[in-house]
Structures are given as structure tokens and as C-alpha cells.
Scaffold this active site. Sequence first.
Site, PDB file in Angstrom:
ATOM      1  N   GLN A  49       0.814  -1.218   0.000  1.00  0.00           N
ATOM      2  CA  GLN A  49       0.000   0.000   0.000  1.00  0.00           C
ATOM      3  C   GLN A  49       0.845   1.264   0.000  1.00  0.00           C
ATOM      4  OE1 GLN A  49      -2.460  -0.283   3.477  1.00  0.00           O
ATOM      5  NE2 GLN A  49      -3.833  -1.791   2.585  1.00  0.00           N
ATOM      6  N   GLU A  77       7.171   7.530   6.467  1.00  0.00           N
ATOM      7  CA  GLU A  77       6.726   6.382   7.269  1.00  0.00           C
ATOM      8  C   GLU A  77       7.709   6.177   8.411  1.00  0.00           C
ATOM      9  OE1 GLU A  77       6.032   3.051   4.645  1.00  0.00           O
ATOM     10  OE2 GLU A  77       4.405   4.064   3.619  1.00  0.00           O
ATOM     11  N   HIS A 107       3.857  -6.372  10.892  1.00  0.00           N
ATOM     12  CA  HIS A 107       3.392  -4.993  10.667  1.00  0.00           C
ATOM     13  C   HIS A 107       2.553  -4.596  11.868  1.00  0.00           C
ATOM     14  CE1 HIS A 107       1.610  -1.455   8.877  1.00  0.00           C
ATOM     15  NE2 HIS A 107       2.432  -1.581   7.861  1.00  0.00           N
ATOM     16  N   ARG A 115       9.446  -0.206  12.958  1.00  0.00           N
ATOM     17  CA  ARG A 115       8.281  -1.082  12.948  1.00  0.00           C
ATOM     18  C   ARG A 115       8.287  -2.128  14.067  1.00  0.00           C
ATOM     19  NH1 ARG A 115       6.743  -2.791   6.896  1.00  0.00           N
ATOM     20  NH2 ARG A 115       5.947  -0.692   6.681  1.00  0.00           N
ATOM     21  N   HIS A 138       4.183  -9.868   8.255  1.00  0.00           N
ATOM     22  CA  HIS A 138       4.119  -9.006   7.080  1.00  0.00           C
ATOM     23  C   HIS A 138       5.257  -9.248   6.095  1.00  0.00           C
ATOM     24  CE1 HIS A 138       3.035  -5.423   4.847  1.00  0.00           C
ATOM     25  NE2 HIS A 138       4.216  -4.876   5.057  1.00  0.00           N
ATOM     26  N   ARG A 185      13.280  -4.450   8.561  1.00  0.00           N
ATOM     27  CA  ARG A 185      13.259  -3.661   7.325  1.00  0.00           C
ATOM     28  C   ARG A 185      12.668  -2.273   7.546  1.00  0.00           C
ATOM     29  NH1 ARG A 185       9.296  -2.795   3.694  1.00  0.00           N
ATOM     30  NH2 ARG A 185       7.958  -4.487   4.439  1.00  0.00           N
TER      31      ARG A 185
HETATM   32  C1  SIN Z   1       2.682  -0.123   4.526  1.00  0.00           C
HETATM   33  O1  SIN Z   1       2.060   0.477   3.683  1.00  0.00           O
HETATM   34  O2  SIN Z   1       2.651   0.128   5.727  1.00  0.00           O
HETATM   35  C2  SIN Z   1       3.513  -1.294   4.082  1.00  0.00           C
HETATM   36  C3  SIN Z   1       4.713  -0.819   3.423  1.00  0.00           C
HETATM   37  C4  SIN Z   1       5.844  -1.726   3.749  1.00  0.00           C
HETATM   38  O3  SIN Z   1       5.644  -2.864   4.133  1.00  0.00           O
HETATM   39  O4  SIN Z   1       6.980  -1.265   3.677  1.00  0.00           O
END
Ligand code: SIN
Length: 539
Positions: free
Chosen positions: A48, A114, A230, A276, A340, A375
Site C-alpha cells: 500500500q 513512514e 506490521h 516497525r 508481514h 526492514r
Molecule cells: C505499509 O504500507 O505500511 C507497508 C509498506 C511496507 O511494508 O513497507
Amino acid sequence: MGSRLETDFLIVGAGIAGLRAAIELAGAGRVLVVTKEQLGESNTNYAQGGIAVALGGEEDVELHLDDTTRAGDGLVNKTAAAILVEEGPLRVEELLEWGTRFDREHGELMLTREGAHSRSRILHANGDATGAEIGRSLLQHARSIPNITLAEWRTCEELITDGDTVIGLVLVTRDGERQTVSARAVLLASGGAGQVYSDTTNPAVATGDGIAMAWRAGSEIADMEFYQFHPTALSLPGVPRFLLSEALRGEGAWLRNSRQERFMERYHLLLELAPRDIVARAITREGIGASPGDTLPVYLDMRQVTGLNLNQRFPGISSFLREHGLELGRDLIPVRPAAHYLMGGVKTDVHGRTSLKRLYAAGEVACTGVHGANRLASNSLLEGLVFGARAAAEMREETSFSARMEALPEHTLPEYTPVRRTSTTSPQPSPHTPPVADLAASIQHTMWVKAGLLRDRQGLEGAAEDLRDIAAAIPRTNTRPAIELCSLHAVATLIVRSALAREESRGAHYRNDFPQRDDVTFQKHSVVSGDGRVQFVEE
Ligand code: SIN
């Protein structure tokens, strides 16, 4: 005996890494890309948030490298990470040339942020459907190249080897026909294995087939203890763990616990935009109830976000939530972590070479060490592009002197031996073997409960025992569900063995019984060899 095919280059998987590699290889020979379902059904399609790329010159590239390295918690392969961030801009420019439509404002590419990124550098498409748009444009481009054949509904069963050289593979068609394909070189680009856990953002096809086949053929597998969860998958009873992109937090979403407190300040200075692994564990801890087994809700909150049309910015997410009676800007959205992305995989160098000759791997199935123990968000699509292209360039180079096609003699169609090397005993299924779907569900449940976000020796040993029991029940048939069950079993075994061996906590691997990071002993990559032994090696 099934049919026999020949090609120059065989690519397993039609996600971003596989398609990018196919485009690179097409000038050098016939390319056959096989995929388990219809084209487009891959992890790439569900990505996404976006694709991280440093388009702002040298300083920007350096910062991207720093962020990637810091998120990876001391285990990032620096050569691989430097290649990722340096070659990334060129690969993204190619995408633009091939017609990928990233979101723009006043003609300029839009960038979002992010977790663990020090600046906004994430391109996105159609708001929250970046992977699908990249996949669409790569597929369109690949289809325009005559040398590329795309074959759907092929489940790969086993690699065929001659000593330590891979000379082809056996696959099963939708009609159940077994086919052998011989090739000058084989690229695994078969993606991840989220289905090894009961809670995952991954589609049903993500069963780790490439890793399992490579391991059974004797290839080294690295860093399998590092599975990224995730932080924010939708948590509604009976509803799949739909991904709620990290970009929501990038655009200002907060996390709240069952008392509606914003809690991330207790865990990291970057709050909701912490790496994350830290956010995922924080959510898990906030969700632990008073008595064993009790869980408390944790929520994503966008009610305070102003000046952004959430339905427009996140159309896919908004529409999925609406189907379940939720509105991003109005409601608290219940979330929980879900499996994830696998940082580990088939061990490769930065050219995609595995420990077996003529076998290459790129994308999520591979482990270059580029992500270390965790990651950085939105680095995975970039990884697929950069290392897909690199593996293909190497395949072209290494096979240019060996144009002669290896003939596969009749008898090389191997007997199907699904649990080879995943168990020390030779299992004999009992007459009362449970159905394949039940066995897969048992693996998923065991892995979630005993080898999930928070682990310890007792749980992991319990998981190993469960997996031994399940091995004895795996049927010796080569239907797609049975092949996938074997893949899940192999991947689960690799994760459990590697997680038991790493007696420290680092990145996505957290041991309750060894909560500290131990650089003296474990600033190394775990490698499981064909015989199942785990060793730790320097870069
Ligand atoms: C996300 O949209 O949170 C997933 C992107 C990713 O896994 O790096």
C-alpha cells in the site's frame, strides 16, 4: 510422466522482482515466468504505502542509507544497503519511463513519510495502492516483449539439481499435470511466507515455496528468525488482517490503548513513527490483558488529522473500512500486529547468487542482509526492483558462455519427497491423517503462539515438537495444497531453529529470556545449511 519444457531463463514469481528481472533478461534469451495463480496475485499487488527512494541527490541517498542501517538494528549488510539506495533512483526513473503513475501534486511527485524515515521520501500511487500500480506497469511492459512468456497457475514443486548445479525444476499445473522445465539459470522471485502465521497481511499465495525448494535442494538459508510483524493490521473478529498502511501514521495517525491513552511516548522518541519492530511490540504489550490469554483493544486514531481528505488520500483503506462500518476520520480503528515481511530467506550475494550454481534469488524470497534485523518501511518494493535487475544481469553474464542447454534425462523427474530435510525421521503418515488444511492451520497457530512477536526457549522448543508431529502427517501427494503445506512446514522449521539459536533480542526477533542485544556473540547472520544446522557468520 508429464511434459517437458525448455527455456533459457526460468523465473519463479511474477511480483516486482520477477518482472523486473524478466525485462532485464529478455535481450539474452527466452524467459519463462511462472506464477502460482493469475498474474498480479502477489505480495507486490498488496503493497500500500509506497516505495522509498532518495531522489534528492547525494545527501538524500546518504540519509536513506543511514535510516535503513539504523532500522536494521546492527545487522544490515552495508554493501547491499548502499547498492539499494544508490541504484534505487535509476530503477524508479525506469518505472516512470515505463508508465508507472505515481501520485503528483501540481505535476510534482508527492512524497510521504513512514516509520524510522528521517524525511519524506516515499512515492505512492492511487493513494494507497502503490504495489498494484507498479505491478500493472511492469506487467504491461513485460507483455510487450516477445521473448517473455508468462505462465499462470503453475505451482513449483522441486528444483532439479545435478550435483550442486540447478538445471531446472518440476512444477504442477492447475490440472495436476507434472512438468519439468530445464533452464540455463533459475531465478527464485517467489516472494514471502506470511501464511506461516495465523495472522498475516499477506495473500494466500505467500507460502514460502521458493525458500522451501531451495533448502531441500541444499541451498543455504539465512536470517530466518527475523520476521517483520506490521504493527497495524485491522483487528475485527472474522475479518482478514487487512493492512492499515504505515502511511496513515506518516500522515498523523496516533495509537491509543484500551484506556484511550496515546502510549508510544513510553516506548520511543519517534512515537508512532518509531521503527516497525518497536511499534509492533508496543502494541502487543498494550494489548495484554489482566489474565493469561486476555487481550485488550488498541486503536489507530485519525480524528485529530486536519487538512487532509482521508478518503481521497487512502481510497482503498477507506473503502475497506467502510464495508465494516468504520470511517478513518470518525472512528477509532482497532488494530493488531500481523506477520508481514520476511527479512530472511535464500542466502544470496549482492548479485543474487545463491550457494547453488545457476540458482539465483531476488526480492523477499532472498536474503542479501539488506534489511538486517528489521526492514525500513517501503524499502521492499525498491529491493525487488534493484536486486531483481542485478540478479538478471548476473544470470545473463554467467550463462553467456554456456549456451548449451542441459538435456534432462527421463529419469531425472524426481520422486516427490516433501518433508526431506525437515525432519530427522522418515515420516510415515498414519491412516487417520488430518486434512491438509487442518495441518496448515496447526502450523499457523503454533507459529503465532510459540514463535511470534515475543519468544522464549520453552515456547520455541514446543513449536519444534509440534512441527515434528505435523511432519509425520504430511501426505505424499503433489497437489497444490500439499506442496504449500510442505513449504509452510519447511519455513516454520527454519524460523524455529534460527530463533532458538539466536539467544539475544534484535530487531524483529525478541526473546523474553534474552531481552538484550548481544553484539559480541550475535552481530552475525544465522545460516541454516542443507543439513539443518544453524551457524552464525559475519557479513
Ligand atoms: C505499509 O504500507 O505500511 C507497508 C509498506 C511496507 O511494508 O513497507
